[in-house]
Design an enzyme around this catalytic site. Structure first.
Site, PDB file in Angstrom:
ATOM      1  N   MET A  30      28.348 -17.549  19.911  1.00 28.02           N
ATOM      2  CA  MET A  30      28.535 -16.637  18.566  1.00 28.02           C
ATOM      3  C   MET A  30      27.041 -16.371  18.211  1.00 28.02           C
ATOM      4  SD  MET A  30      32.126 -17.492  16.616  1.00 28.02           S
ATOM      5  CE  MET A  30      31.459 -18.660  15.873  1.00 28.02           C
ATOM      6  N   ALA A  32      23.176 -17.328  16.804  1.00 35.04           N
ATOM      7  CA  ALA A  32      22.189 -18.203  16.047  1.00 35.04           C
ATOM      8  C   ALA A  32      22.103 -19.396  16.962  1.00 35.04           C
ATOM      9  CB  ALA A  32      23.221 -18.673  14.927  1.00 35.04           C
ATOM     10  N   HIS A  34      20.364 -22.093  19.557  1.00 40.40           N
ATOM     11  CA  HIS A  34      19.645 -23.481  19.320  1.00 40.40           C
ATOM     12  C   HIS A  34      19.517 -24.358  20.756  1.00 40.40           C
ATOM     13  CE1 HIS A  34      23.385 -25.652  19.402  1.00 40.40           C
ATOM     14  NE2 HIS A  34      23.841 -24.812  18.296  1.00 40.40           N
ATOM     15  N   SER A  35      19.053 -25.353  20.681  1.00 39.15           N
ATOM     16  CA  SER A  35      18.536 -26.149  21.718  1.00 39.15           C
ATOM     17  C   SER A  35      19.852 -26.491  22.484  1.00 39.15           C
ATOM     18  CB  SER A  35      17.762 -27.521  21.375  1.00 39.15           C
ATOM     19  OG  SER A  35      18.351 -28.356  20.758  1.00 39.15           O
ATOM     20  N   HIS A  37      22.462 -24.452  22.914  1.00 38.70           N
ATOM     21  CA  HIS A  37      22.925 -23.451  23.910  1.00 38.70           C
ATOM     22  C   HIS A  37      21.903 -23.120  25.027  1.00 38.70           C
ATOM     23  CE1 HIS A  37      24.392 -22.001  19.702  1.00 38.70           C
ATOM     24  NE2 HIS A  37      25.611 -21.782  20.385  1.00 38.70           N
ATOM     25  N   GLN A  61      38.755 -16.054  15.060  1.00 43.23           N
ATOM     26  CA  GLN A  61      38.678 -17.501  14.950  1.00 43.23           C
ATOM     27  C   GLN A  61      38.367 -18.033  13.790  1.00 43.23           C
ATOM     28  OE1 GLN A  61      35.787 -17.513  18.277  1.00 43.23           O
ATOM     29  NE2 GLN A  61      35.056 -19.288  17.276  1.00 43.23           N
ATOM     30  N   GLY A 152      29.755 -26.169  25.275  1.00 41.02           N
ATOM     31  CA  GLY A 152      29.314 -27.583  24.905  1.00 41.02           C
ATOM     32  C   GLY A 152      30.230 -28.532  24.540  1.00 41.02           C
ATOM     33  N   SER A 191      24.899 -24.200  15.214  1.00 41.37           N
ATOM     34  CA  SER A 191      24.305 -23.042  14.426  1.00 41.37           C
ATOM     35  C   SER A 191      24.594 -23.082  12.968  1.00 41.37           C
ATOM     36  CB  SER A 191      24.929 -21.823  14.797  1.00 41.37           C
ATOM     37  OG  SER A 191      25.032 -21.556  16.290  1.00 41.37           O
ATOM     38  N   ARG A 192      25.487 -23.873  12.405  1.00 44.25           N
ATOM     39  CA  ARG A 192      25.709 -24.020  11.078  1.00 44.25           C
ATOM     40  C   ARG A 192      24.639 -25.140  10.381  1.00 44.25           C
ATOM     41  NH1 ARG A 192      31.181 -22.474  10.065  1.00 44.25           N
ATOM     42  NH2 ARG A 192      32.477 -22.171  12.003  1.00 44.25           N
TER      43      ARG A 192
END
Length: 287
Positions: A30, A32, A34-35, A37, A61, A152, A191-192
């Site tokens: 989705m 945003a 980060h490491s 991903h 979702q 993940g 991401s949050r």
């Protein structure tokens, strides 16, 4: 690297690759990024000829089909995400808008229903969440036709639901679950996390500490104290416990253990810190 904004652009890029029998790995996201991903992309790069990453904040979702602050506030940073994916060696990025994915109404007529598996744990707190996940993932599988798809392990219930989706609907692909990536302070990458203040992040660290303690207890043959773990989270300042449960590692069925753990298991948890909901889990291996 190609950035496809429409299904036609995506299919035009992938059809020759299928004809050439090139293996394709799909990393649905989705955005945003980060490491965590990046670790999914790296695994896909290692195992496939071609890597496709999707970036789509899926309203299905979210609460109220996206008519909520959580959806509106979800981080969106397409340019930065595309730059990261290009650096990681991704071949194709699929970044549609809602109308491209679901048509003019923004809603599909047909959904994938995940039933009881999608209604407990995360699904109990977020009704319909996994139906939305399964629906968009099924669409991505049909569009991309990957050989492998990468998710993940942080989203353990999502992985279980997607494995069931593949089995029940006979998608001809493999699901790869990639281990959780944690920051130096132990917090699972998400991401949050971008939405956490410094104080909120410090408060959130109680969650990995509690999980690591349970992991140590299982590994050393000590009795698990699940209720004690819940109590620690309830008592933590700035934290509101959603759930913490001991479940079977494969089926996510609830487990009740008295004494030391005698089988592989998983502890799954969710907390609220400030305005942010965080999830995490840890695999428990008996001594």
């Amino acid at each position: 690297m190609l950035v496809a904004r429409t299904k036609k652009e995506l299919l035009d890029a992938l059809t020759p690759l299928h004809t050439q029998q090139r293996s394709i790995g799909l990393v649905p996201t989705m955005g945003a990024l980060h490491s965590g991903h990046a670790s999914l992309v790296a695994k896909a790069r290692e195992e496939n000829d071609v890597v496709v990453t999707s970036i789509f904040v899926n309203p299905l979702q979210f609460e109220a089909l996206g008519d909520c602050d959580d959806y509106r506030n979800y981080p969106r940073q397409l340019d930065a995400d595309v730059a990261l994916l290009e650096a990681e060696g991704v071949d194709v990025v699929f970044a549609p808008d809602v109308e491209e994915m679901y048509g003019p109404t923004g809603l599909p007529m047909l959904w994938v229903r995940t039933g009881e598996m999608g209604e407990r744990l995360e699904g109990a707190s977020r009704p319909g969440h996994f139906d939305g996940v399964a629906t968009v993932v099924a669409k991505l599988f049909n569009l991309v036709r990957p050989d492998r798809a990468y998710f993940g392990q942080k989203d353990a219930q999502q992985v279980a639901v997607i494995r069931r989706l593949v089995r029940d609907l006979d998608f001809p692909l493999e699901i790869r679950a990639v281990p959780i990536i944690r920051a130096a302070d132990g917090l699972a990458e998400s991401s949050r996390n971008q939405r956490l203040s410094g104080a909120d992040r410090a408060a959130a660290l109680v969650l990995p500490r509690v999980l690591f303690d349970l992991e140590e207890r299982a590994a050393t043959g000590q009795p698990l104290d699940i209720e004690g773990a819940r109590a620690q989270l309830r008592a933590a300042q700035g934290v509101r416990l959603d759930h913490l449960e001991l479940v079977d590692a494969a089926t996510l069925e609830p487990l009740t253990v008295t004494g030391a753990l005698d089988r592989p298991a998983l502890v799954v948890a969710a907390i609220h810190v400030g305005q942010v909901r965080l999830i995490d889990n840890i695999e428990l291996t008996p001594r």
